[in-house]
Motif scaffolding. Structure first.
Motif, short mmCIF file in Angstrom:
data_model
loop_
_atom_site.label_atom_id
_atom_site.label_comp_id
_atom_site.label_asym_id
_atom_site.label_seq_id
_atom_site.Cartn_x
_atom_site.Cartn_y
_atom_site.Cartn_z
N ALA A 133 35.02 38.88 -51.05
CA ALA A 133 34.13 37.93 -50.38
C ALA A 133 32.72 38.18 -50.88
N PHE A 134 32.01 37.09 -51.16
CA PHE A 134 30.66 37.17 -51.71
C PHE A 134 29.72 36.42 -50.79
N PHE A 135 28.73 37.14 -50.24
CA PHE A 135 27.71 36.53 -49.40
C PHE A 135 26.39 36.56 -50.18
N GLY A 136 25.75 35.40 -50.32
CA GLY A 136 24.50 35.33 -51.06
C GLY A 136 23.52 34.40 -50.38
N GLY A 137 22.43 34.07 -51.08
CA GLY A 137 21.43 33.17 -50.51
C GLY A 137 20.85 33.73 -49.22
N ASN A 138 20.63 32.88 -48.24
CA ASN A 138 20.06 33.31 -46.97
C ASN A 138 20.94 34.33 -46.26
N ALA A 139 22.27 34.10 -46.32
CA ALA A 139 23.19 35.04 -45.66
C ALA A 139 23.15 36.40 -46.33
N GLY A 140 23.07 36.42 -47.66
CA GLY A 140 23.01 37.69 -48.37
C GLY A 140 21.82 38.52 -47.96
N GLU A 141 20.70 37.87 -47.72
CA GLU A 141 19.51 38.58 -47.28
C GLU A 141 19.66 39.03 -45.83
#
Length: 459
Positions: A359-367
């Motif tokens: 699973a890859f979380f990026g963008g606003n969620a990654g931060e």
């Protein structure tokens, strides 16, 4: 003979160190962490090969493959399982396959497009009309050749709003972690701009380039990308590597560069700054304020959660054929940016009858998720992957969690001009070279090429 300092032991700095070693040029490599390789890291356990960062590279760029062969890793090179290559887009909670023959958001097979449920009839009509607008699009490209524009603007001009949101946005976010309204078309997709100038229509341009004997889209190493880091590290002189050595300051002293790390300082003829862009900016601030200001480049953060399921655990759920799925920005109920079905993308990732998901979380969620605990992130990833797959995922035999803060620099509109002005500033700072994913490409091959080329220039 020149003596070189390399600050940062990710793939770019490591590639420079390897090339300097081959050319017998002395250097010191400073790395703040306990290991080399940066975001490239492989976990091997209980028959699983789990990547903690990137899982391969785009095959058409030759520099990573060339290096692997040079290091004696040719037998370990494997292609992606392109017979299984289906990528899905999550839309309204349902996975829809990207039609076959797509190169990013550009189709080569309009018949496959017409049969897809991913796009509405109006989006399919926009695709069908694009080749008929070839001259109009070519004329526009020629009259605006000197201008940069956003990826969103470029894609809208060819295919409309729905295609921009449904496929271009998640595809580019998966690579750059960025917003297509701000990403630079000139810097992110130069090959498509070249097609537009030559053919007008991207569909016609891509058809001309397509070959039936094309290579697999991706390449990796059977034993994981960590093997590449291990092989490069083994080729370096031990006395040249300083782990857990954080460089606090750099200074220009006459014709030399001074490195300050903790209580120690040393002078060098040349310095390669291969640190993350925000760190490079901080180090340059006292040397050249204008160059440092040009490095005010945004970067997004990522979180990766990987699961390795043994044969017994894998019986309780199923995964559709393919490499994984993308999630468009704003998809309700999902923080995911993408997920990979690792055992279907590459051979040898799991023990017999096992499964591997990332699973890859990026963008606003990654931060936003950087500060959450491992347990919380694992639960979130299991829940959101399970929602998409329509099942409750069991506890896994192997679980990895990695946080990569500010790891994806944003090539925003005007990036190429910013890099031109930065190079002008660097020309008055002899012996200083900037390496990393904030400048000339984000992929492994690009970083390997840049690191080795910088070392060749020194020689």
């Amino acid at each position: 003979m020149a003596r070189v300092a390399i600050v940062g032991g990710g793939i770019a700095g490591l590639s420079a160190a390897y090339e300097l070693t081959q050319r017998k040029i002395p250097f010191i490599l400073y790395e703040a962490s306990t290991r080399l390789g940066g975001i490239i890291e492989t976990t091997r356990e209980e028959g699983f090969v789990m990547e903690c960062g990137p899982d391969g590279w785009v095959s058409e760029k030759p520099w990573a493959r060339e290096l692997c062969i040079e290091l004696g890793l040719e037998e370990d090179l494997i292609p992606s399982n392109d017979t299984e290559r289906v990528t899905y887009v999550l839309r309204d909670g349902t996975l829809h396959a990207i039609p076959s023959g797509m190169r990013m958001m550009v189709p080569t097979d309009l018949e496959a497009l017409r049969e897809s449920k991913l796009f509405s009839p109006s989006a399919i009509a926009a695709y069908e009309q694009e080749p008929q607008r070839a001259q109009e699009l070519k004329d526009y490209a020629e009259s605006h050749m000197a201008e940069d524009e956003s990826v969103a603007s470029f894609v809208r001009r060819h295919f409309g709003e729905e295609v921009t949101r449904t496929i271009a946005a998640p595809l580019l976010a998966g690579v750059f972690g960025g917003d297509v309204e701000r990403l630079s078309a000139q810097s992110v997709m130069p090959q498509f701009l070249a097609m537009e100038r030559t053919h007008g229509s991207l569909i016609l341009g891509l058809r001309e380039r397509s070959r039936p004997d094309a290579k697999a889209i991706f390449t990796t190493l059977r034993s994981g990308l960590g093997t590449l880091i291990d092989a490069m590290t083994s080729a370096l002189p031990e006395e040249s590597i300083r782990l857990q050595s954080c460089v606090d300051k750099i200074e220009r002293e006459g014709d030399f560069w001074k490195i300050c790390a903790g209580d120690a300082s040393e002078t060098f003829d040349a310095i390669f700054l291969a640190t993350p862009v925000h760190r490079t900016r901080s180090l340059l601030a006292s040397v050249d304020a204008e160059a440092a200001q040009l490095l005010a480049i945004g970067a997004s953060s990522a979180v990766i959660v990987g699961f390795g399921f043994n044969a017994e655990q894998a019986k309780s759920f199923s995964v559709p054929q393919g490499f994984g799925f993308l999630v468009p920005p704003g998809e309700e109920g999902s923080d995911l940016l993408a997920a990979t079905f690792s055992d279907q993308k590459y051979a040898g990732r799991v023990p017999e009858d096992g499964r591997a998901l990332r699973a890859f979380f990026g963008g606003n969620a990654g931060e936003r998720l950087q500060g959450e605990s491992d347990g919380w992130l694992i639960a979130l990833a299991k829940k959101q992957l399970g929602d998409v797959l329509g099942c409750e995922l069991p506890d896994a035999a192997l679980t990895i969690v990695r946080r990569w803060p500010l790891s994806l620099p944003q090539y925003e509109v005007g990036h190429a001009d910013r890099m031109r002005r930065l190079n002008e500033r660097l020309n008055v700072l002899p012996g200083l070279t900037l390496l990393g994913n904030a400048y000339r490409g984000v992929g492994l091959p690009d970083l390997i090429r840049d690191g080795r080329e910088a070392a060749r220039q020194i020689s």
